[in-house]
Design a protein around this motif. Structure first.
Motif, PDB file in Angstrom:
ATOM      1  N   CYS A  55       0.825  -1.214   0.000  1.00  0.00           N
ATOM      2  CA  CYS A  55       0.000   0.000   0.000  1.00  0.00           C
ATOM      3  C   CYS A  55       0.856   1.259   0.000  1.00  0.00           C
ATOM      4  CB  CYS A  55      -0.929   0.012   1.214  1.00  0.00           C
ATOM      5  SG  CYS A  55      -2.178  -1.278   1.161  1.00  0.00           S
ATOM      6  N   GLU A  56       1.845   1.294   0.863  1.00  0.00           N
ATOM      7  CA  GLU A  56       2.639   2.511   1.031  1.00  0.00           C
ATOM      8  C   GLU A  56       3.636   2.737  -0.101  1.00  0.00           C
ATOM      9  OE1 GLU A  56       4.359   2.058   4.924  1.00  0.00           O
ATOM     10  OE2 GLU A  56       2.463   2.504   5.938  1.00  0.00           O
ATOM     11  N   GLN A  57       4.380   1.695  -0.480  1.00  0.00           N
ATOM     12  CA  GLN A  57       5.500   1.878  -1.396  1.00  0.00           C
ATOM     13  C   GLN A  57       5.169   1.616  -2.859  1.00  0.00           C
ATOM     14  OE1 GLN A  57       9.080  -0.108   0.073  1.00  0.00           O
ATOM     15  NE2 GLN A  57       8.227  -0.034   2.144  1.00  0.00           N
ATOM     16  N   VAL A  58       4.243   0.719  -3.123  1.00  0.00           N
ATOM     17  CA  VAL A  58       3.938   0.371  -4.512  1.00  0.00           C
ATOM     18  C   VAL A  58       2.704   1.129  -4.997  1.00  0.00           C
ATOM     19  CG1 VAL A  58       3.392  -1.502  -6.124  1.00  0.00           C
ATOM     20  CG2 VAL A  58       4.993  -1.903  -4.234  1.00  0.00           C
ATOM     21  N   PRO A  62      -1.300   4.741   1.280  1.00  0.00           N
ATOM     22  CA  PRO A  62      -1.209   4.191   2.640  1.00  0.00           C
ATOM     23  C   PRO A  62      -2.556   4.038   3.331  1.00  0.00           C
ATOM     24  CG  PRO A  62      -0.309   6.423   2.546  1.00  0.00           C
ATOM     25  CD  PRO A  62      -0.598   6.001   1.139  1.00  0.00           C
ATOM     26  N   GLU A  63      -3.557   4.785   2.896  1.00  0.00           N
ATOM     27  CA  GLU A  63      -4.884   4.676   3.519  1.00  0.00           C
ATOM     28  C   GLU A  63      -5.506   3.293   3.311  1.00  0.00           C
ATOM     29  OE1 GLU A  63      -5.706   6.077  -0.712  1.00  0.00           O
ATOM     30  OE2 GLU A  63      -4.168   6.479   0.801  1.00  0.00           O
ATOM     31  N   PHE A  70      -9.722  -4.078   4.461  1.00  0.00           N
ATOM     32  CA  PHE A  70      -8.486  -4.699   4.005  1.00  0.00           C
ATOM     33  C   PHE A  70      -7.432  -4.881   5.099  1.00  0.00           C
ATOM     34  CE2 PHE A  70      -9.717  -1.915   0.197  1.00  0.00           C
ATOM     35  CZ  PHE A  70     -10.531  -2.900  -0.355  1.00  0.00           C
ATOM     36  N   THR A  71      -7.757  -4.678   6.356  1.00  0.00           N
ATOM     37  CA  THR A  71      -6.720  -4.694   7.396  1.00  0.00           C
ATOM     38  C   THR A  71      -6.187  -6.084   7.725  1.00  0.00           C
ATOM     39  OG1 THR A  71      -8.435  -4.670   9.095  1.00  0.00           O
ATOM     40  CG2 THR A  71      -7.440  -2.539   8.495  1.00  0.00           C
ATOM     41  N   SER A  85     -10.179  -4.299  -7.466  1.00  0.00           N
ATOM     42  CA  SER A  85     -10.450  -3.030  -8.165  1.00  0.00           C
ATOM     43  C   SER A  85      -9.478  -1.948  -7.725  1.00  0.00           C
ATOM     44  CB  SER A  85     -11.885  -2.572  -7.898  1.00  0.00           C
ATOM     45  OG  SER A  85     -12.791  -3.439  -8.518  1.00  0.00           O
ATOM     46  N   GLU A  86      -9.209  -1.878  -6.430  1.00  0.00           N
ATOM     47  CA  GLU A  86      -8.270  -0.876  -5.910  1.00  0.00           C
ATOM     48  C   GLU A  86      -6.867  -1.110  -6.458  1.00  0.00           C
ATOM     49  OE1 GLU A  86      -9.033   1.785  -4.325  1.00  0.00           O
ATOM     50  OE2 GLU A  86     -11.042   1.362  -3.580  1.00  0.00           O
TER      51      GLU A  86
END
Length: 191
Positions: A55-58, A62-63, A70-71, A85-86
């Motif tokens: 999430c953060e790097q690719v 980050p949200e 999705f946690t 989709s995301e």
């Protein structure tokens, strides 16, 4: 999904695993994803640190790592369509090479999905010297893949590609046919 994983999922989440095609039935995101250049990358996010790095790097989103849908692995599986989709929003804008570089940099497991011809041209097979040329009955050379394992107590030496029917008699004897039965098969045009 293997039987043990299916049983564990059922005991801890009393419902059947969803049909997931080439994606993993109890891990998400895990499976093939299309890139903007039409190539496919197989993603294998198996734990929360990998998910956070994705999430953060690719994705640079980050949200998504803290989005309640999705946690956890289980929540990502439950919301697989939304998750895909995301991911696809970002993957559509990247080539496979760009995505693989970003995933590698972020230490997120992934690999390019290749067709048979793509596998034959895989650079790792060339780097490991896995191909050999062997003669064919017509005089041309054919590429042959070496066995996947090297060993110190034996070596692999490929023989030329046999002529059509060259070993038929040996195979028939190995199968238990006597000479007379083999001749009858030849006369009938069976072999």
């Amino acid at each position: 999904m293997d039987a043990a994983a299916s049983a564990l999922r059922h005991w801890h989440r009393p419902r059947s695993a969803p049909v997931s095609g080439a994606h993993h039935a109890s891990i998400a995101p895990y499976g093939p994803f299309r890139c903007g250049n039409g190539a496919t990358v197989h993603l294998a996010v198996q734990n929360e640190p990998q998910w956070t790095r994705l999430c953060e790097q690719v994705l640079r989103r980050p949200e998504l790592a803290v989005d309640p849908r999705f946690t956890t692995v289980a929540s990502r599986v439950d919301h697989r369509d939304e998750l895909h989709s995301e991911l696809q929003r970002t993957f559509d804008g990247l080539t496979a090479e760009e995505l693989l570089l970003a995933l590698d940099t972020a230490d997120v497991p992934a690999a390019r999905t290749r067709d048979v011809l793509g596998l034959a041209d895989h650079p790792q097979l060339a780097a490991r010297d896995r191909w050999r040329e062997v003669p064919t009955p017509g005089g041309a050379q054919a590429r042959m893949l070496r066995p996947p394992v090297d060993a110190t107590h034996w070596s692999w030496s490929p023989t030329p590609v046999p002529r059509l029917g060259q070993h038929t008699g040996e195979v028939l004897r190995w199968l238990g046919y006597d000479d007379q039965s083999a001749r009858e098969l030849h006369e009938k045009g069976v072999v």
